[in-house]
Design an enzyme around this catalytic site. Structure first.
Site, PDB file in Angstrom:
ATOM      1  N   LYS A   9      56.863 -20.621  -6.910  1.00 41.20           N
ATOM      2  CA  LYS A   9      57.671 -21.834  -6.986  1.00 41.20           C
ATOM      3  C   LYS A   9      57.864 -22.254  -8.454  1.00 41.20           C
ATOM      4  CE  LYS A   9      56.094 -23.499  -2.471  1.00 41.20           C
ATOM      5  NZ  LYS A   9      55.637 -24.682  -1.699  1.00 41.20           N
ATOM      6  N   TYR A  49      63.972 -24.264   4.143  1.00 36.19           N
ATOM      7  CA  TYR A  49      63.025 -25.253   4.660  1.00 36.19           C
ATOM      8  C   TYR A  49      63.572 -25.989   5.892  1.00 36.19           C
ATOM      9  CZ  TYR A  49      59.789 -24.745   0.710  1.00 36.19           C
ATOM     10  OH  TYR A  49      58.859 -24.274  -0.190  1.00 36.19           O
ATOM     11  N   PHE A  57      58.858 -35.653   3.856  1.00 35.64           N
ATOM     12  CA  PHE A  57      58.845 -35.069   2.506  1.00 35.64           C
ATOM     13  C   PHE A  57      59.945 -34.026   2.291  1.00 35.64           C
ATOM     14  CE2 PHE A  57      55.716 -32.843   5.164  1.00 35.64           C
ATOM     15  CZ  PHE A  57      56.137 -31.512   5.046  1.00 35.64           C
ATOM     16  N   ARG A  85      48.881 -14.469   3.368  1.00 33.35           N
ATOM     17  CA  ARG A  85      48.558 -15.887   3.595  1.00 33.35           C
ATOM     18  C   ARG A  85      47.111 -16.181   3.171  1.00 33.35           C
ATOM     19  NH1 ARG A  85      52.209 -19.749   5.171  1.00 33.35           N
ATOM     20  NH2 ARG A  85      50.751 -20.650   6.676  1.00 33.35           N
ATOM     21  N   THR A  91      47.679 -24.446   2.722  1.00 37.48           N
ATOM     22  CA  THR A  91      48.811 -25.205   2.175  1.00 37.48           C
ATOM     23  C   THR A  91      48.337 -26.380   1.333  1.00 37.48           C
ATOM     24  OG1 THR A  91      50.119 -24.626   4.112  1.00 37.48           O
ATOM     25  CG2 THR A  91      50.903 -26.480   2.792  1.00 37.48           C
ATOM     26  N   ARG A 102      46.273 -20.735  -4.430  1.00 40.86           N
ATOM     27  CA  ARG A 102      46.314 -22.202  -4.453  1.00 40.86           C
ATOM     28  C   ARG A 102      44.943 -22.793  -4.783  1.00 40.86           C
ATOM     29  NH1 ARG A 102      50.008 -22.609   0.981  1.00 40.86           N
ATOM     30  NH2 ARG A 102      52.057 -22.452  -0.016  1.00 40.86           N
ATOM     31  N   ASN A 112      52.463 -26.519  -5.031  1.00 41.60           N
ATOM     32  CA  ASN A 112      51.357 -25.622  -4.654  1.00 41.60           C
ATOM     33  C   ASN A 112      51.647 -24.156  -5.001  1.00 41.60           C
ATOM     34  OD1 ASN A 112      53.201 -25.159  -2.672  1.00 41.60           O
ATOM     35  ND2 ASN A 112      51.868 -25.650  -0.956  1.00 41.60           N
ATOM     36  N   HIS A 115      54.987 -19.838  -2.129  1.00 41.06           N
ATOM     37  CA  HIS A 115      55.301 -19.883  -0.695  1.00 41.06           C
ATOM     38  C   HIS A 115      55.108 -18.494  -0.113  1.00 41.06           C
ATOM     39  CE1 HIS A 115      57.485 -20.534   3.056  1.00 41.06           C
ATOM     40  NE2 HIS A 115      57.997 -19.347   2.831  1.00 41.06           N
ATOM     41  N   GLU A 126      63.399 -15.222   6.193  1.00 37.63           N
ATOM     42  CA  GLU A 126      63.355 -15.591   4.777  1.00 37.63           C
ATOM     43  C   GLU A 126      63.784 -14.427   3.881  1.00 37.63           C
ATOM     44  OE1 GLU A 126      59.350 -17.075   4.493  1.00 37.63           O
ATOM     45  OE2 GLU A 126      59.866 -18.931   5.550  1.00 37.63           O
TER      46      GLU A 126
HETATM   47  P1  CMP Z   1      55.346 -23.987   1.725  1.00 41.78           P
HETATM   48  O1  CMP Z   1      54.431 -22.886   2.110  1.00 41.78           O
HETATM   49  O2  CMP Z   1      56.398 -23.698   0.730  1.00 41.78           O
HETATM   50  O3  CMP Z   1      56.067 -24.534   3.051  1.00 41.78           O
HETATM   51  C1  CMP Z   1      56.383 -25.864   3.281  1.00 41.78           C
HETATM   52  C2  CMP Z   1      55.979 -26.736   2.141  1.00 41.78           C
HETATM   53  O4  CMP Z   1      55.965 -28.108   2.409  1.00 41.78           O
HETATM   54  C3  CMP Z   1      54.546 -26.432   1.787  1.00 41.78           C
HETATM   55  O5  CMP Z   1      54.472 -25.184   1.161  1.00 41.78           O
HETATM   56  C4  CMP Z   1      54.190 -27.620   0.904  1.00 41.78           C
HETATM   57  O6  CMP Z   1      54.486 -27.367  -0.463  1.00 41.78           O
HETATM   58  C5  CMP Z   1      55.133 -28.676   1.421  1.00 41.78           C
HETATM   59  N1  CMP Z   1      54.416 -29.790   2.027  1.00 41.78           N
HETATM   60  C6  CMP Z   1      53.638 -29.745   3.122  1.00 41.78           C
HETATM   61  N2  CMP Z   1      53.159 -30.982   3.379  1.00 41.78           N
HETATM   62  C7  CMP Z   1      53.636 -31.806   2.411  1.00 41.78           C
HETATM   63  C8  CMP Z   1      53.483 -33.182   2.119  1.00 41.78           C
HETATM   64  N3  CMP Z   1      52.740 -33.972   2.890  1.00 41.78           N
HETATM   65  N4  CMP Z   1      54.123 -33.685   1.040  1.00 41.78           N
HETATM   66  C9  CMP Z   1      54.894 -32.883   0.256  1.00 41.78           C
HETATM   67  N5  CMP Z   1      55.071 -31.563   0.482  1.00 41.78           N
HETATM   68  C10 CMP Z   1      54.451 -31.042   1.553  1.00 41.78           C
END
Ligand code: CMP
Length: 143
Positions: A9, A49, A57, A85, A91, A102, A112, A115, A126
């Site tokens: 990211k 997404y 969010f 993963r 996450t 992470r 984070n 992805h 994807e």
């Molecule tokens: P990712 O694996 O890219 O897939 C969905 C993303 O949503 C996840 O990583 C996080 O970066 C993001 N995400 C999940 N929960 C929250 C949250 N509460 N606030 C902001 N971002 C979030």
């Protein structure tokens, strides 16, 4: 052979973590079959997404992933989706174990670092969103 989609990211690119992240998957034994540094458009972010559209969010997610270049990758190998993963970590960085990407580098759930596809269906979807078939290179390792 199984394939997964991984994306460093904007925060990972800004922090010069591309090389470290690529090394982790190479060292594990997976094969890189496609990669590019790119700017995610608003439209692509919304598609990628899409499942989070109703989440509070969602706007933040789209703004962040379009805020700077990402490094999109396709990796190939046995059980690469679930194993990647594990290497990526949970996450929420407060729950991701040290030794995971992470766990080692991220503090907040929004920023984070990386992805990774969460299922075979997500991986196909994807990879199709980010790569054309001709951008992926399958090859046998001979050395
Ligand atoms: P990712 O694996 O890219 O897939 C969905 C993303 O949503 C996840 O990583 C996080 O970066 C993001 N995400 C999940 N929960 C929250 C949250 N509460 N606030 C902001 N971002 C979030």
């Amino acid at each position: 052979m199984e394939r997964t989609f991984l994306m460093v990211k904007p925060d990972g690119v800004q922090r010069n973590l591309i090389g470290d992240i690529v090394s982790r998957f190479e060292n594990k034994g997976f094969q890189l079959v496609g990669a590019k540094l790119m700017q995610v458009t608003e439209e692509l972010a919304q598609q990628h997404y899409g499942e989070h559209k109703e989440r509070p969010f969602f706007g933040e997610l789209v703004d962040f992933i379009t805020s700077g270049p990402v490094f999109a990758m396709v990796w190939e190998g046995e059980n690469v989706i679930s194993t990647a993963r594990l290497l990526v970590g949970a996450t929420n960085p407060t729950e991701s174990a040290p030794g995971t990407i992470r766990g080692d580098y991220a503090v907040t759930v929004g920023k984070n670092i990386i992805h990774g596809s969460d299922s075979p269906e997500s991986a196909v979807r994807e990879i199709g969103l980010f790569f054309k078939e001709e951008e992926l290179v399958s090859y046998d390792k001979t050395m």
